[in-house]
Scaffold this motif. Structure first.
Motif, PDB file in Angstrom:
ATOM      1  N   ASP A   1      33.454  31.764  36.490  1.00 32.04           N
ATOM      2  CA  ASP A   1      34.487  32.750  36.131  1.00 32.04           C
ATOM      3  C   ASP A   1      34.494  33.917  37.113  1.00 32.04           C
ATOM      4  O   ASP A   1      35.553  34.404  37.519  1.00 32.04           O
ATOM      5  CB  ASP A   1      34.260  33.262  34.710  1.00 32.04           C
ATOM      6  N   ARG A   2      33.305  34.387  37.498  1.00 36.68           N
ATOM      7  CA  ARG A   2      33.219  35.519  38.423  1.00 36.68           C
ATOM      8  C   ARG A   2      33.832  35.177  39.778  1.00 36.68           C
ATOM      9  O   ARG A   2      34.606  35.970  40.338  1.00 36.68           O
ATOM     10  CB  ARG A   2      31.750  35.932  38.618  1.00 36.68           C
TER      11      ARG A   2
ATOM     12  N   ASP B   1      36.078  32.970  40.483  1.00 33.06           N
ATOM     13  CA  ASP B   1      37.537  32.842  40.385  1.00 33.06           C
ATOM     14  C   ASP B   1      38.210  34.206  40.309  1.00 33.06           C
ATOM     15  O   ASP B   1      39.325  34.384  40.814  1.00 33.06           O
ATOM     16  CB  ASP B   1      37.909  31.993  39.167  1.00 33.06           C
ATOM     17  N   ARG B   2      37.549  35.183  39.704  1.00 37.20           N
ATOM     18  CA  ARG B   2      38.118  36.544  39.656  1.00 37.20           C
ATOM     19  C   ARG B   2      38.096  37.208  41.026  1.00 37.20           C
ATOM     20  O   ARG B   2      39.021  37.931  41.391  1.00 37.20           O
ATOM     21  CB  ARG B   2      37.326  37.414  38.668  1.00 37.20           C
ATOM     22  N   GLU B   3      37.045  36.950  41.778  1.00 34.62           N
ATOM     23  CA  GLU B   3      36.832  37.679  43.023  1.00 34.62           C
ATOM     24  C   GLU B   3      37.449  37.023  44.248  1.00 34.62           C
ATOM     25  O   GLU B   3      37.694  37.698  45.253  1.00 34.62           O
ATOM     26  CB  GLU B   3      35.331  37.867  43.260  1.00 34.62           C
TER      27      GLU B   3
ATOM     28  N   ARG C   1      41.623  27.831  42.250  1.00 38.31           N
ATOM     29  CA  ARG C   1      40.630  28.212  41.252  1.00 38.31           C
ATOM     30  C   ARG C   1      39.510  27.178  41.176  1.00 38.31           C
ATOM     31  O   ARG C   1      39.759  25.972  41.102  1.00 38.31           O
ATOM     32  CB  ARG C   1      41.267  28.349  39.870  1.00 38.31           C
TER      33      ARG C   1
ATOM     34  N   SER D   1      38.116  27.851  31.109  1.00 38.81           N
ATOM     35  CA  SER D   1      36.801  28.473  31.212  1.00 38.81           C
ATOM     36  C   SER D   1      35.805  27.759  30.313  1.00 38.81           C
ATOM     37  O   SER D   1      36.065  27.495  29.139  1.00 38.81           O
ATOM     38  CB  SER D   1      36.867  29.947  30.815  1.00 38.81           C
TER      39      SER D   1
END
Length: 249
Positions: free
Chosen positions: A119-120, A122-124, A129, A138
């Motif tokens: 998850d981290r 994909d956010r950064e 993805r 997720s």
């Protein structure tokens, strides 16, 4: 898979480098009795009682091959806490002539951390993805068992090396049987598995070898394992077994 083409053929402990077999992790049964293990080209099971050190050995094999100690692919480099032992420094892996195209180290106890790091990232990171390789949802939004099956169905591919530490911890008996079916698909596609397990369902996979840590890595036939014999006796004569167990309390 011909043994020259399996990804890890043997694991050997360089015992002459160990200064003291009386300290952790070298005092564990899985290490003190370990010399060399010839791995099956398809599936190798490592079994033993709780506390024998199966997870420690599996972790060391994974780290020696280049996986993150907390699990994931070889591209994962996060660390929530450095708790892995130095055992990997004293293992010699005899590899085949080809490298796996894929791979994953699954630790039931730290799979939450792997899910968090996916998850981290994909956010950064912009672009495709990472979670899409795991089913598109997720892993934190699924149960433990659902997330593991999503991993195995979507992320695991052919021609891979997969090291699994007690995967049954997340799975119902029905899901364990589904895992066997998926494992067979991946094996037919050229994948190799090293699995630590207590599950008599999972260790029933026929194209495999079973090593018992409790018996100094003796090869056992499936029906000779305690896991099979105790489970069979319990299911075939549940009332008598319960009476014995209750009388012992």
């Amino acid at each position: 898979m011909n043994d020259l083409y399996q990804y890890i053929r043997e694991v050997e402990l360089k015992r002459d480098e160990i200064e003291d077999f009386g300290i952790y992790p070298y005092n564990l049964k899985s290490v003190s009795s370990f010399y060399k293990l010839e791995l099956h080209p398809k599936v190798t099971f490592i079994i033993g009682e709780n506390g024998s050190g199966k997870s420690t050995l599996l972790e060391a094999i994974a780290v020696a091959f280049g996986f993150n100690p907390e699990g994931g692919t070889r591209n994962f480099n996060f660390s929530t806490e450095t708790t892995h032992s130095s055992l990997h420094n004293h293992l010699r892996l005899v590899k085949g002539v080809v490298k796996p195209k894929d791979g994953f180290f699954l630790r039931a106890e730290s799979f939450y951390n792997v899910s968090t790091d996916i998850d981290r990232m994909d956010r950064e990171n912009p672009g495709p993805r990472l979670i899409d390789s795991y089913g598109g949802v997720s892993l934190h939004k699924m149960s433990h068992g659902e997330s593991f099956m999503a991993l195995m169905m979507n992320r695991f591919g052919t021609a891979g090396l997969y090291i699994l530490d007690e995967p049954e911890a997340a799975l119902s008996p029905k899901r364990q049987m589904a895992m066997l079916s998926r494992l067979h698909e991946l094996v037919k596609g050229g994948s190799q598995f090293i699995i630590s397990t207590h599950s008599p369902i999972i260790m029933s996979y026929p194209e495999s070898v079973i090593y018992s840590v409790d018996d100094d890595y003796k090869k056992l036939e499936y029906e000779d394992t305690d896991h099979y014999q105790i489970t069979k006796r319990f299911l075939n004569d549940t009332d008598s077994m319960l009476n014995i167990l209750m009388d012992e309390v």
